[in-house]
Design a protein around this motif. Structure first.
Motif, PDB file in Angstrom:
ATOM      1  N   GLU A 170      27.159  -3.876  -2.808  1.00 13.52           N
ATOM      2  CA  GLU A 170      27.408  -4.900  -3.807  1.00 13.52           C
ATOM      3  C   GLU A 170      28.551  -5.818  -3.423  1.00 13.52           C
ATOM      4  O   GLU A 170      29.409  -5.474  -2.605  1.00 13.52           O
ATOM      5  N   PHE A 219      17.219  -6.135  -6.185  1.00  8.02           N
ATOM      6  CA  PHE A 219      18.459  -6.906  -6.203  1.00  8.02           C
ATOM      7  C   PHE A 219      18.852  -7.192  -7.641  1.00  8.02           C
ATOM      8  O   PHE A 219      18.012  -7.548  -8.470  1.00  8.02           O
ATOM      9  N   ARG A 278      31.593  -9.904 -12.368  1.00 10.73           N
ATOM     10  CA  ARG A 278      30.325 -10.349 -11.797  1.00 10.73           C
ATOM     11  C   ARG A 278      29.973  -9.370 -10.689  1.00 10.73           C
ATOM     12  O   ARG A 278      30.792  -9.064  -9.820  1.00 10.73           O
ATOM     13  N   ASP A 281      21.824  -9.172 -10.126  1.00 12.66           N
ATOM     14  CA  ASP A 281      22.957 -10.080 -10.289  1.00 12.66           C
ATOM     15  C   ASP A 281      23.358 -10.020 -11.758  1.00 12.66           C
ATOM     16  O   ASP A 281      22.616 -10.449 -12.634  1.00 12.66           O
ATOM     17  N   GLU A 309      21.570 -10.816 -16.906  1.00 15.62           N
ATOM     18  CA  GLU A 309      20.899 -10.385 -15.682  1.00 15.62           C
ATOM     19  C   GLU A 309      20.193 -11.621 -15.124  1.00 15.62           C
ATOM     20  O   GLU A 309      19.245 -12.136 -15.729  1.00 15.62           O
ATOM     21  N   ARG A 319      26.895  -8.380  -7.880  1.00 14.87           N
ATOM     22  CA  ARG A 319      25.626  -8.634  -7.189  1.00 14.87           C
ATOM     23  C   ARG A 319      25.342  -7.420  -6.318  1.00 14.87           C
ATOM     24  O   ARG A 319      26.124  -7.103  -5.430  1.00 14.87           O
ATOM     25  N   SER A 363      18.220 -13.943 -12.224  1.00 15.24           N
ATOM     26  CA  SER A 363      17.301 -13.954 -11.092  1.00 15.24           C
ATOM     27  C   SER A 363      17.148 -15.391 -10.624  1.00 15.24           C
ATOM     28  O   SER A 363      16.483 -16.205 -11.280  1.00 15.24           O
TER      29      SER A 363
END
Length: 217
Positions: free
Chosen positions: A49, A74, A61, A76, A88, A63, A90
């Protein structure tokens, strides 16, 4: 960008180095981390991450690339604790899920009741330019989570190096931190993207996110 290796310049201050270490917390930082969850049971997860967190504003934050049973996903996540919401995001699908965030903000820190195990040098200072870093190891427990932990932080700067957390009925979670940066590089890091403007509040169904948040943040 002030990388973790720059802390080595402080190691020449012998008088300071002999002071007794004490619990600490970093107010703003970012960087990378790698986690391996479930060393003691077959359903392990490997997580890599990038993260940023801001203690005064209580926002983070994350990722993350998650590998579980040879499947890759994945994530984010934008976490705004004062507002009580999470996003969340995308980017490939241009979608955004908004959900209530009920858990309290927990900074990456050494808990006040942690016990010092010892101090050591990561690397070596036996020759000029070796760049050893003075670190402290701490241990403690969180009875409400039935968890025990061991944390390693730098003596100067209070930056995390690694953590070992054992949770009953879950297993061992190992985390390493690297490429850390002091402060927030991007001031827009905690601003939801346009795809989140019209997102309606809903419950996230992804249990993987809940696990990830519980053990990382």
């Amino acid at each position: 960008m002030r990388a973790l290796s720059l802390l080595a310049v402080c190691l020449g201050l012998a008088a300071v180095a002999t002071e007794k270490p004490h619990p600490c917390s970093k107010r703003q930082t970012g960087g990378g981390g790698g986690s391996f969850k479930g060393l003691e049971y077959p359903e392990g997860k490997i997580i890599a991450e990038r993260f940023s967190y801001d203690t005064p504003s209580q926002q983070a934050r994350v990722r993350a690339l998650i590998v579980h049973h040879n499947q890759t996903s994945f994530v984010d996540l934008l976490l705004l604790y004062k507002e009580g919401v999470s996003y969340e995001i995308s980017y490939p699908n241009q979608t955004c899920k908004k959900a209530p965030l009920k858990t309290p903000f927990r900074p990456i820190e050494i808990p006040p009741d942690a016990k010092l195990l010892g101090k050591m040098v990561l690397g070596t200072n036996s020759a000029p330019g070796m760049g050893g870093v003075l670190i402290n190891s701490w241990a403690g427990a969180v009875p409400v989570l039935k968890a025990k932990y061991k944390l390693t932080f730098t003596e100067f700067g209070c930056l995390p190096i690694s953590s070992q957390i054992h949770v009953e009925n879950v297993g061992l979670i190992l985390t390493s931190f690297y490429d850390l940066v002091i402060g927030i590089e991007d001031p827009n890091e905690f601003i939801p993207p346009p795809s989140c403007d019209k997102a309606e509040l809903q419950q996230l169904e992804n249990e993987e996110l809940k696990d990830f948040l519980r053990f990382f943040i």
